[in-house]
Design a protein around this motif. Structure first.
Motif, PDB file in Angstrom:
ATOM      1  N   UNK A 147     -10.097  14.371  -0.469  1.00 55.82           N
ATOM      2  CA  UNK A 147     -10.827  13.293   0.181  1.00 55.82           C
ATOM      3  C   UNK A 147     -10.585  11.898  -0.373  1.00 55.82           C
ATOM      4  N   UNK A 148      -9.586  11.734  -1.235  1.00 58.95           N
ATOM      5  CA  UNK A 148      -9.271  10.416  -1.797  1.00 58.95           C
ATOM      6  C   UNK A 148      -8.477   9.603  -0.764  1.00 58.95           C
ATOM      7  N   UNK A 149      -8.301   8.303  -1.004  1.00 60.39           N
ATOM      8  CA  UNK A 149      -7.563   7.457  -0.060  1.00 60.39           C
ATOM      9  C   UNK A 149      -6.124   7.927   0.164  1.00 60.39           C
ATOM     10  N   UNK A 150      -5.601   7.643   1.385  1.00 57.81           N
ATOM     11  CA  UNK A 150      -4.213   7.975   1.713  1.00 57.81           C
ATOM     12  C   UNK A 150      -3.260   7.140   0.869  1.00 57.81           C
ATOM     13  N   UNK A 151      -2.059   7.691   0.645  1.00 62.57           N
ATOM     14  CA  UNK A 151      -1.048   7.034  -0.176  1.00 62.57           C
ATOM     15  C   UNK A 151       0.291   7.090   0.551  1.00 62.57           C
ATOM     16  N   UNK A 152       1.052   5.987   0.470  1.00 62.13           N
ATOM     17  CA  UNK A 152       2.442   5.976   0.943  1.00 62.13           C
ATOM     18  C   UNK A 152       3.312   5.422  -0.168  1.00 62.13           C
ATOM     19  N   UNK A 156       3.707   1.588  -4.029  1.00 60.33           N
ATOM     20  CA  UNK A 156       2.720   2.532  -3.531  1.00 60.33           C
ATOM     21  C   UNK A 156       1.736   1.738  -2.677  1.00 60.33           C
ATOM     22  N   UNK A 157       1.412   2.270  -1.508  1.00 62.03           N
ATOM     23  CA  UNK A 157       0.348   1.707  -0.667  1.00 62.03           C
ATOM     24  C   UNK A 157      -0.834   2.644  -0.768  1.00 62.03           C
ATOM     25  N   UNK A 158      -1.930   2.109  -1.220  1.00 61.13           N
ATOM     26  CA  UNK A 158      -3.156   2.874  -1.441  1.00 61.13           C
ATOM     27  C   UNK A 158      -4.142   2.418  -0.370  1.00 61.13           C
ATOM     28  N   UNK A 159      -4.450   3.276   0.602  1.00 60.12           N
ATOM     29  CA  UNK A 159      -5.222   2.864   1.779  1.00 60.12           C
ATOM     30  C   UNK A 159      -6.631   3.439   1.765  1.00 60.12           C
ATOM     31  N   UNK A 160      -7.596   2.572   1.478  1.00 51.18           N
ATOM     32  CA  UNK A 160      -8.992   3.003   1.550  1.00 51.18           C
ATOM     33  C   UNK A 160      -9.418   3.166   3.007  1.00 51.18           C
ATOM     34  N   UNK A 161      -8.945   2.257   3.854  1.00 52.36           N
ATOM     35  CA  UNK A 161      -9.124   2.330   5.306  1.00 52.36           C
ATOM     36  C   UNK A 161      -8.036   1.456   5.922  1.00 52.36           C
ATOM     37  N   UNK A 162      -8.033   1.285   7.243  1.00 47.42           N
ATOM     38  CA  UNK A 162      -6.968   0.520   7.900  1.00 47.42           C
ATOM     39  C   UNK A 162      -6.926  -0.941   7.464  1.00 47.42           C
ATOM     40  N   UNK A 169      -8.134  -2.075   4.425  1.00 50.11           N
ATOM     41  CA  UNK A 169      -8.069  -2.200   2.977  1.00 50.11           C
ATOM     42  C   UNK A 169      -6.914  -1.367   2.440  1.00 50.11           C
ATOM     43  N   UNK A 170      -5.745  -1.994   2.387  1.00 47.86           N
ATOM     44  CA  UNK A 170      -4.543  -1.332   1.883  1.00 47.86           C
ATOM     45  C   UNK A 170      -4.027  -2.153   0.707  1.00 47.86           C
ATOM     46  N   UNK A 221      -3.883  -0.060 -10.899  1.00 52.06           N
ATOM     47  CA  UNK A 221      -4.952  -0.258  -9.927  1.00 52.06           C
ATOM     48  C   UNK A 221      -6.260  -0.130 -10.698  1.00 52.06           C
ATOM     49  N   UNK A 222      -6.744  -1.243 -11.225  1.00 53.31           N
ATOM     50  CA  UNK A 222      -7.930  -1.230 -12.096  1.00 53.31           C
ATOM     51  C   UNK A 222      -7.686  -0.304 -13.282  1.00 53.31           C
ATOM     52  N   UNK A 223      -6.490  -0.350 -13.838  1.00 55.93           N
ATOM     53  CA  UNK A 223      -6.039   0.539 -14.913  1.00 55.93           C
ATOM     54  C   UNK A 223      -4.839   1.341 -14.428  1.00 55.93           C
ATOM     55  N   UNK A 224      -4.218   2.102 -15.331  1.00 51.97           N
ATOM     56  CA  UNK A 224      -3.047   2.887 -14.968  1.00 51.97           C
ATOM     57  C   UNK A 224      -3.432   4.109 -14.160  1.00 51.97           C
ATOM     58  N   UNK A 225      -2.734   4.335 -13.065  1.00 54.32           N
ATOM     59  CA  UNK A 225      -2.834   5.566 -12.281  1.00 54.32           C
ATOM     60  C   UNK A 225      -1.472   6.244 -12.410  1.00 54.32           C
ATOM     61  N   UNK A 226      -1.426   7.393 -13.059  1.00 54.83           N
ATOM     62  CA  UNK A 226      -0.150   8.082 -13.248  1.00 54.83           C
ATOM     63  C   UNK A 226       0.146   8.992 -12.074  1.00 54.83           C
ATOM     64  N   UNK A 227       1.443   9.140 -11.796  1.00 54.99           N
ATOM     65  CA  UNK A 227       1.909  10.012 -10.727  1.00 54.99           C
ATOM     66  C   UNK A 227       2.688  11.168 -11.345  1.00 54.99           C
ATOM     67  N   UNK A 228       2.406  12.367 -10.889  1.00 55.29           N
ATOM     68  CA  UNK A 228       3.169  13.559 -11.275  1.00 55.29           C
ATOM     69  C   UNK A 228       3.512  14.296  -9.998  1.00 55.29           C
ATOM     70  N   UNK A 229       4.665  14.939  -9.988  1.00 56.63           N
ATOM     71  CA  UNK A 229       5.125  15.606  -8.774  1.00 56.63           C
ATOM     72  C   UNK A 229       5.539  17.034  -9.089  1.00 56.63           C
TER      73      UNK A 229
END
Length: 109
Positions: free
Chosen positions: A28-33, A47-53, A55-56, A72-80
């Motif tokens: 349920x977190x915001x969409x990401x591109x 990275x596009x972090x979309x809370x709604x249409x 607020x991207x 984004x208000x601190x480091x957000x790490x990505x793992x794949x």
């Protein structure tokens, strides 16, 4: 054991092209591109972090000591996890790749 050691694949080691595209949260977190930054010399990714249409937030993705992150208000790490095709963002949970439909109706990933 035969004396050989094979290092396990680390979730932090992945090419940025592998994660390009749209991602939808399983929690349920915001969409990401993840987008290629064509305007930057030598490339790079956003990275596009979309809370709604309306607020991207668009942030550059950085890599430091094999840690892939954006600020984004601190480091957000990505793992794949390539075996399961799951993107993990610290603080936001797991994401599954969205299938994009092109103008001709075929699915693009």
């Amino acid at each position: 054991m035969n004396g050989t050691y094979t290092a396990p694949e680390l979730p932090g080691r992945f090419g940025m092209a592998e994660i390009a595209g749209g991602w939808r949260s399983l929690e349920g977190a915001p969409r990401v591109r993840i987008l290629r930054n064509e305007g930057r010399r030598g490339g790079g990714y956003w990275v596009e972090f979309a809370y709604d249409e309306k607020t991207v937030l668009r942030r550059p993705i950085r890599r430091c000591w094999n840690v892939c992150y954006f600020e984004l208000y601190g480091w957000i790490t990505l793992r794949y996890d390539s075996a399961r095709d799951i993107l993990m963002l610290s603080g936001y949970g797991k994401y599954r790749r969205e299938e994009d439909t092109g103008e001709d109706g075929t699915a693009r990933v």
